[in-house]
Scaffold this active site. Sequence first.
Site, PDB file in Angstrom:
ATOM      1  N   ASP A  40       0.848  -1.185   0.000  1.00 14.63           N
ATOM      2  CA  ASP A  40       0.000   0.000   0.000  1.00 14.63           C
ATOM      3  C   ASP A  40       0.890   1.243   0.000  1.00 14.63           C
ATOM      4  OD1 ASP A  40      -3.228   0.277   0.749  1.00 14.63           O
ATOM      5  OD2 ASP A  40      -2.069   2.099   1.145  1.00 14.63           O
ATOM      6  N   VAL A  67       1.675   1.878  -7.046  1.00 11.98           N
ATOM      7  CA  VAL A  67       1.468   0.966  -8.176  1.00 11.98           C
ATOM      8  C   VAL A  67       1.590   1.650  -9.528  1.00 11.98           C
ATOM      9  CG1 VAL A  67       0.030  -0.632  -6.836  1.00 11.98           C
ATOM     10  CG2 VAL A  67      -1.057   1.225  -8.149  1.00 11.98           C
ATOM     11  N   TYR A 159     -12.999   6.534 -14.645  1.00  9.24           N
ATOM     12  CA  TYR A 159     -13.028   5.297 -13.869  1.00  9.24           C
ATOM     13  C   TYR A 159     -13.557   4.142 -14.719  1.00  9.24           C
ATOM     14  CZ  TYR A 159     -14.135   2.170  -9.942  1.00  9.24           C
ATOM     15  OH  TYR A 159     -14.209   1.099  -9.079  1.00  9.24           O
ATOM     16  N   LYS A 163     -11.592   0.746 -15.802  1.00  9.99           N
ATOM     17  CA  LYS A 163     -12.073  -0.580 -15.411  1.00  9.99           C
ATOM     18  C   LYS A 163     -12.436  -1.431 -16.632  1.00  9.99           C
ATOM     19  CE  LYS A 163     -11.550  -0.148 -10.990  1.00  9.99           C
ATOM     20  NZ  LYS A 163     -10.535  -0.945 -10.271  1.00  9.99           N
TER      21      LYS A 163
END
Length: 256
Positions: A40, A67, A159, A163
């Site tokens: 994280d 990430v 978003y 996705k």
Amino acid sequence: MSASNADLRPVAFVTGAANGIGEAVVSRFLAGGYRVAMVDLDAERLTETRHRHDPGGERTIEIVADVSDEDSVENAVTTTVNAFGRMDAAHNNAGITSSGPRTHELTRKAWDRTLEVDLTGVWLCMKFQISVMLEQGSGAVINTASIAGHVGYPGGTAYAAAKHGVVGLTRSAAIEYAPTGIRVNAVSPGPVQSDMMAASLARRGPAVRDWYYNNSPTGRFATLEDVAHAVHWLASPEASFITGHCLSVDGGWTAQ
């Protein structure tokens, strides 16, 4: 405390592990006998979460990583293998939300940041995870997509685009690596009871909350554990012939 590389217990790598779905997945993997690399960006919260689930630090390691940064991801994967000797499952879950502005109102900065984390971040994790799994000849990757990866999401264009990309990435990689013993799947949660959802609803108002409930066939949100169980199952031998699948954990939302 690092576990011995001779330890035969399986190893899971979980991003976004400090809270929400990621934390629930860490808990489920630990309950299933795994050792877990908890990854994280929030170092303080990551430590707090680890202490809740593995107070002695015997079965987990904490890795602070971004990430969206290639070197950071590579270091996280390398650290995991150095500590545990292998990587049997990887849950690429870290993500951010981007909701509110319509498509023409989005800033380039908001668009880029959402795709950097929610799509490029997943690809970067897979890039280094799969390299490890190829050497082993086995492994399971589970990405966090969303119902917004299968249907339109007004007010969340960036978003939804990210996705949808995760879904395509998952399916394409699954085909590429199926002959090698590596499986690649995704979970696509609907609305989930989480801090991220609570913050979004607080920002957008009670009408949005009511809309979510009224449009759910089950009349409720998913629990974090609902999603965690699905991830754990996709990583397990019970799902050994499943690859390239996006498992909807949405209470029937996308069946409508």
